[in-house]
Scaffold this active site. Structure first.
Site, PDB file in Angstrom:
ATOM      1  N   THR A  13       9.795 -14.719   0.840  1.00 61.63           N
ATOM      2  CA  THR A  13       9.813 -15.045   2.272  1.00 61.63           C
ATOM      3  C   THR A  13       8.476 -15.693   2.624  1.00 61.63           C
ATOM      4  OG1 THR A  13       8.899 -12.944   3.069  1.00 61.63           O
ATOM      5  CG2 THR A  13      11.294 -13.035   2.730  1.00 61.63           C
ATOM      6  N   TYR A  40      -1.582  -7.683  15.391  1.00 65.73           N
ATOM      7  CA  TYR A  40      -1.387  -7.949  13.959  1.00 65.73           C
ATOM      8  C   TYR A  40      -1.525  -6.673  13.138  1.00 65.73           C
ATOM      9  CZ  TYR A  40      -2.279  -9.976   9.302  1.00 65.73           C
ATOM     10  OH  TYR A  40      -2.240 -10.299   7.971  1.00 65.73           O
TER      11      TYR A  40
HETATM   12  N1  LIG Z   1      -4.497 -15.592   5.132  1.00 72.21           N
HETATM   13  C1  LIG Z   1      -5.080 -14.404   5.136  1.00 72.21           C
HETATM   14  O1  LIG Z   1      -6.309 -14.288   5.351  1.00 72.21           O
HETATM   15  C2  LIG Z   1      -4.277 -13.155   4.862  1.00 72.21           C
HETATM   16  C3  LIG Z   1      -4.971 -11.963   4.650  1.00 72.21           C
HETATM   17  C4  LIG Z   1      -4.245 -10.806   4.396  1.00 72.21           C
HETATM   18  C5  LIG Z   1      -2.862 -10.835   4.354  1.00 72.21           C
HETATM   19  N2  LIG Z   1      -2.208 -12.022   4.582  1.00 72.21           N
HETATM   20  C6  LIG Z   1      -0.752 -11.998   4.571  1.00 72.21           C
HETATM   21  O2  LIG Z   1      -0.286 -12.990   3.680  1.00 72.21           O
HETATM   22  C7  LIG Z   1       1.037 -13.395   4.064  1.00 72.21           C
HETATM   23  C8  LIG Z   1       1.152 -14.908   3.962  1.00 72.21           C
HETATM   24  O3  LIG Z   1       0.261 -15.486   4.897  1.00 72.21           O
HETATM   25  P1  LIG Z   1      -0.493 -16.877   4.624  1.00 72.21           P
HETATM   26  O4  LIG Z   1      -1.950 -16.581   4.672  1.00 72.21           O
HETATM   27  O5  LIG Z   1       0.083 -17.591   3.460  1.00 72.21           O
HETATM   28  O6  LIG Z   1      -0.146 -17.618   5.998  1.00 72.21           O
HETATM   29  P2  LIG Z   1       0.626 -18.985   6.307  1.00 72.21           P
HETATM   30  O7  LIG Z   1       0.072 -20.076   5.500  1.00 72.21           O
HETATM   31  O8  LIG Z   1       0.604 -19.086   7.785  1.00 72.21           O
HETATM   32  O9  LIG Z   1       2.098 -18.677   5.805  1.00 72.21           O
HETATM   33  C9  LIG Z   1       2.944 -17.803   6.478  1.00 72.21           C
HETATM   34  C10 LIG Z   1       4.347 -18.029   5.992  1.00 72.21           C
HETATM   35  O10 LIG Z   1       5.236 -17.166   6.730  1.00 72.21           O
HETATM   36  C11 LIG Z   1       6.274 -17.978   7.275  1.00 72.21           C
HETATM   37  N3  LIG Z   1       6.730 -17.413   8.533  1.00 72.21           N
HETATM   38  C12 LIG Z   1       5.983 -17.131   9.638  1.00 72.21           C
HETATM   39  N4  LIG Z   1       6.770 -16.705  10.636  1.00 72.21           N
HETATM   40  C13 LIG Z   1       8.030 -16.702  10.135  1.00 72.21           C
HETATM   41  C14 LIG Z   1       9.301 -16.378  10.691  1.00 72.21           C
HETATM   42  N5  LIG Z   1       9.417 -15.972  11.970  1.00 72.21           N
HETATM   43  N6  LIG Z   1      10.395 -16.490   9.919  1.00 72.21           N
HETATM   44  C15 LIG Z   1      10.285 -16.913   8.632  1.00 72.21           C
HETATM   45  N7  LIG Z   1       9.130 -17.246   8.055  1.00 72.21           N
HETATM   46  C16 LIG Z   1       8.008 -17.144   8.802  1.00 72.21           C
HETATM   47  C17 LIG Z   1       5.651 -19.347   7.466  1.00 72.21           C
HETATM   48  O11 LIG Z   1       6.615 -20.378   7.439  1.00 72.21           O
HETATM   49  P3  LIG Z   1       7.250 -21.139   8.708  1.00 72.21           P
HETATM   50  O12 LIG Z   1       6.151 -21.360   9.701  1.00 72.21           O
HETATM   51  O13 LIG Z   1       7.803 -22.368   8.095  1.00 72.21           O
HETATM   52  O14 LIG Z   1       8.311 -20.203   9.187  1.00 72.21           O
HETATM   53  C18 LIG Z   1       4.794 -19.455   6.215  1.00 72.21           C
HETATM   54  O15 LIG Z   1       5.555 -19.914   5.130  1.00 72.21           O
HETATM   55  C19 LIG Z   1       1.257 -12.831   5.470  1.00 72.21           C
HETATM   56  O16 LIG Z   1       2.102 -11.720   5.404  1.00 72.21           O
HETATM   57  C20 LIG Z   1      -0.133 -12.385   5.902  1.00 72.21           C
HETATM   58  O17 LIG Z   1      -0.101 -11.299   6.806  1.00 72.21           O
HETATM   59  C21 LIG Z   1      -2.882 -13.176   4.818  1.00 72.21           C
END
Ligand SMILES: NC(=O)c1ccc[n+]([C@@H]2O[C@H](COP(=O)([O-])OP(=O)(O)OC[C@H]3O[C@@H](n4cnc5c(N)ncnc54)[C@H](OP(=O)(O)O)[C@@H]3O)[C@@H](O)[C@H]2O)c1
Length: 290
Positions: free
Chosen positions: A37, A182
């Site tokens: 996902t 968050y």
């Molecule tokens: N970046 C950080 O610093 C960080 C740190 C700790 C944990 N995380 C976790 O890592 C995970 C991935 O985040 P990322 O950093 O890769 O962020 P990202 O680049 O913003 O990616 C988030 C992904 O989730 C999808 N998404 C968001 N809302 C959605 C919805 N309503 N339905 C379906 N898909 C949805 C987005 O795709 P669409 O917009 O196309 O839907 C995108 O593919 C998250 O769970 C985040 O909490 C991130």
């Protein structure tokens, strides 16, 4: 497989590179189906590319259909096998529409990577008329994955599958101001997952919680101060997930997290006092400026 990332010295210390055995990954994934996902950007996108040559059937889900299709095209050019399902996982009706498609696959699904997520950083005073911030973070970070897994658990049990949850180090550390929406939603799912993990493990389903520090994706792009802070490369996170697929370890966390957890307990009150002092000072500075 080891990849060198363009890390600063502090980043190299905080996030030492890890490798994984590509051959073992291919063996592990042979004939399997993996659902990722949030596969359109960031960590999910990097993981999709990392798995491109493993022979696994990739099911990629996110809202942005064009981006998913472009990833599919690139991976299929390398010989990979990809299905994309554009869906908003914060909407129960869209999750409900996706589930029969997964259940109709001949072997169902073997591995689920719960990665889709939304982050919001906003003060509580700026949130007074924004109840939707709290409902939408809960919808995507908690209720969406719960709905998905409640339906997929029987097939995961049948396949002796694996669920990997992409969590954040923040859920194991002292709470920080501005992160109520968050952090509450990520903590909710982390707790749900940790409660259910022993039950799933007992029926043969492996579970892995991956606790991440800052990762350089669009998620942290809106926060100016994060641009100068040490952050992991999403491809490095994808390597960690690949390793978890091979060794099925129950938890990944950076080596220093345990010290942060200790400090969160020992220095709880000084930390809260420091935050209050800093926020009061900020308010006074704002009053003086206006
Ligand atoms: N970046 C950080 O610093 C960080 C740190 C700790 C944990 N995380 C976790 O890592 C995970 C991935 O985040 P990322 O950093 O890769 O962020 P990202 O680049 O913003 O990616 C988030 C992904 O989730 C999808 N998404 C968001 N809302 C959605 C919805 N309503 N339905 C379906 N898909 C949805 C987005 O795709 P669409 O917009 O196309 O839907 C995108 O593919 C998250 O769970 C985040 O909490 C991130």
């Amino acid at each position: 497989m080891f990849t060198a990332y363009k890390y600063s010295f502090p980043e190299l210390i905080l996030f030492p590179p890890i490798g994984f055995n590509e051959e073992r990954l291919r063996e592990r994934l042979k004939g399997k189906t993996i659902l990722i996902t949030g596969a359109s950007f960031g960590i999910g996108e990097s993981l999709a590319y990392k798995l491109a040559n493993t022979g696994v059937h990739l099911i990629l889900v996110a809202r942005t259909a064009e981006k998913l299709n472009s990833i599919k095209n690139k991976i299929e050019k390398q010989g990979g096998y990809v299905s994309v399902f554009p869906a908003d996982l914060s909407k129960p009706a869209e999750v409900a529409a996706l589930l029969p498609i997964i259940h109709q696959l001949p072997g169902g699904v073997d591995i689920v990577v719960n990665n889709a997520g939304k982050s919001i950083r906003r003060s509580i005073n700026d949130s007074l008329d924004r109840q939707h911030d709290f409902t939408r973070t809960m919808a995507i970070n908690y209720f969406g994955p719960v709905q998905l897994l409640l339906s997929l658990i029987p097939v995961l049990e049948k396949n002796k599958g694996h669920v990997i949850n992409i969590s954040s180090v923040s859920v194991l550390l002292a709470p920080a101001p501005y992160w109520a929406a968050y952090q509450a939603s990520k903590s909710a799912f982390d707790n749900w997952f940790r409660c259910t993990s022993p039950e799933l493990n007992a029926t043969g389903v492996s579970t892995t919680s991956i606790y991440l520090p800052l990762v350089k994706t669009r998620m942290i792009a809106p926060t100016a101060k994060y641009q100068k802070m040490p952050a992991m490369n999403p491809d490095h996170v994808a390597a960690i997930i690949c390793r978890a697929i091979i060794n099925k370890r129950r938890k990944y966390a950076p080596w220093w997290l345990v010290f942060g957890q200790l400090a969160s307990v020992i220095f709880r009150y000084p930390w809260e006092a420091l935050n209050t002092y800093w926020l009061k000072k900020k308010l006074m500075d704002q009053k003086q400026l206006s």
